[in-house]
Design an enzyme around this catalytic site. Structure first.
Site, PDB file in Angstrom:
ATOM      1  N   GLY A 149       0.824  -1.198   0.000  1.00  0.00           N
ATOM      2  CA  GLY A 149       0.000   0.000   0.000  1.00  0.00           C
ATOM      3  C   GLY A 149       0.859   1.249   0.000  1.00  0.00           C
ATOM      4  CB  CYS A 150       0.183   4.691  -1.151  1.00  0.00           C
ATOM      5  SG  CYS A 150      -1.543   4.821  -0.642  1.00  0.00           S
ATOM      6  CE1 TYR A 151      -1.662   8.160   4.159  1.00  0.00           C
ATOM      7  CE2 TYR A 151      -3.489   6.636   3.916  1.00  0.00           C
ATOM      8  CZ  TYR A 151      -3.010   7.937   4.003  1.00  0.00           C
ATOM      9  OH  TYR A 151      -3.892   8.996   3.943  1.00  0.00           O
ATOM     10  CB  THR A 153       5.286   2.556   0.103  1.00  0.00           C
ATOM     11  OG1 THR A 153       4.707   1.390  -0.490  1.00  0.00           O
ATOM     12  CG2 THR A 153       6.592   2.879  -0.613  1.00  0.00           C
ATOM     13  CB  THR A 154       5.415   6.943   3.161  1.00  0.00           C
ATOM     14  OG1 THR A 154       4.272   6.674   3.977  1.00  0.00           O
ATOM     15  CG2 THR A 154       4.983   7.386   1.790  1.00  0.00           C
TER      16      THR A 154
END
Length: 341
Positions: A149-151, A153-154
């Site tokens: 997911g994007c969150y 990943t960060t």
């Protein structure tokens, strides 16, 4: 040439995959498929800017995908992929799933957080979590990738070196994330710009966001013990991009320069993670339309905190770009950046 197919193209991730794969020097798009038995359509009737590709979007047909493709990208909503993955897996085609359906290794946790029964539990352990910077060797051997997911990943890329080097206290991890509206999908984005823009709001606070168990799972794998985080996501009034601010308690005071050196060493061979110099912080604009994750940090000596800023384009490094990076590794291409820079 790698024969690539995409299932589901009407969302942001499907469109971004088309952009990347259509210009990838080692890929030929051999199949575009709808979610169901919908009628065949020309791609140009869905996206006029892809008229040069002269492709049709066909009904979902597992046997056809297996014969036409070497790899298939699933750009489907959550709880849909596990309906098709078992059948695709048996054809021998390599699968990169951009949903959350195979990210969590415990099916009970998945069912609790996504409020749906998981009907392909036996494939969970066949899936490799596709964060290339941490799982390169496993990705190269995989036939099923669970694209992160994007969150997460960060958060994971921002935390990983600190956790691996044991110089922070892992009892108090706070992650404060800001996402563009595209992170919630095309339909919700259209509704936002129609009814709510401009607005800036927190949502699913106090550990209720579905990405919490994904972040905790991967950070716990790095450390070897269970880690609990405090995670608060926000929506900001921009179309794409994501920035997370991570707060970690430092075990022992150390100069920022030495912490940065450990981060640079950790990611020294990874093109898509940039560790910025002292007093330089990433912004969303810095990473837009790229597959990069930029990380900057500062030590708050008074509060004994390491503050990490991590920024990505949520549609690329947070989704479709990362998926193609995984494909490059799966097919052992000379460089994982091919088609992405």
């Amino acid at each position: 040439m790698i024969r690539a197919g995409i299932v589901g193209i009407t969302g942001y991730t499907g469109e971004e995959l088309l952009k990347i794969l259509s210009r990838h020097p080692y890929v030929k798009i051999t199949g575009l498929y709808g979610r169901s038995s919908s009628k065949e359509r020309y791609l140009k009737d869905i996206y006029s800017h892809f008229s040069h590709l002269d492709l049709k979007v066909k009904a979902l047909n597992i046997e056809q995908i297996g014969s036409e493709c070497d790899v298939v990208f699933l750009a489907l909503p959550h709880a849909v992929a596990f309906e098709v993955v078992p059948h695709l897996f048996e054809t021998g085609v390599r699968i990169i799933d951009l949903s959350a359906d195979f990210r969590l290794k415990n099916s009970e946790i998945y069912e609790r957080w996504y409020n749906v029964k998981h009907t392909a539990k036996e494939y969970i352990n066949k899936a490799v979590y596709g964060l290339a910077e941490l799982n390169t060797d496993e990705i190269k051997q995989a036939f099923l990738i669970a694209n992160p997911g994007c969150y997460p990943t960060t958060a994971i890329l921002g935390c990983a070196p600190a956790i691996k080097n044991y110089f922070v206290d892992l009892k108090h991890i706070v992650i404060d994330s800001k996402s563009s509206v595209s992170g919630s999908g095309r339909k919700n984005t259209q509704e936002y710009f129609k009814n709510e823009h401009p607005n800036f709001k927190a949502y699913k606070i106090a550990g209720t966001h579905r990405h919490v168990p994904e972040i905790e799972q991967e950070l716990s794998n790095l450390f070897g013990e269970n880690i609990i985080i405090s995670f608060t996501p926000h929506i900001i009034p921009v179309e794409r991009g994501m920035l997370s601010t991570i707060y970690l308690d430092i075990k022992k005071q150390a100069p920022l320069s030495s912490i940065l050196d450990k981060y640079k060493e950790f990611y020294k061979d990874r093109e898509f993670v940039k560790i910025l110099d002292e007093d330089v912080m990433p912004t969303i604009k810095d990473v837009l339309n790229t597959n990069y994750c930029e990380i900057g940090m500062k030590v708050d000596k008074r509060a004994n905190k390491l503050i990490i800023i991590s920024a990505i384009d949520n549609l690329l490094k947070g989704a479709s770009g990362q998926a193609v990076q995984n494909m490059n590794l799966m097919f052992d291409l000379a460089d994982e950046t091919i088609g992405l820079i």
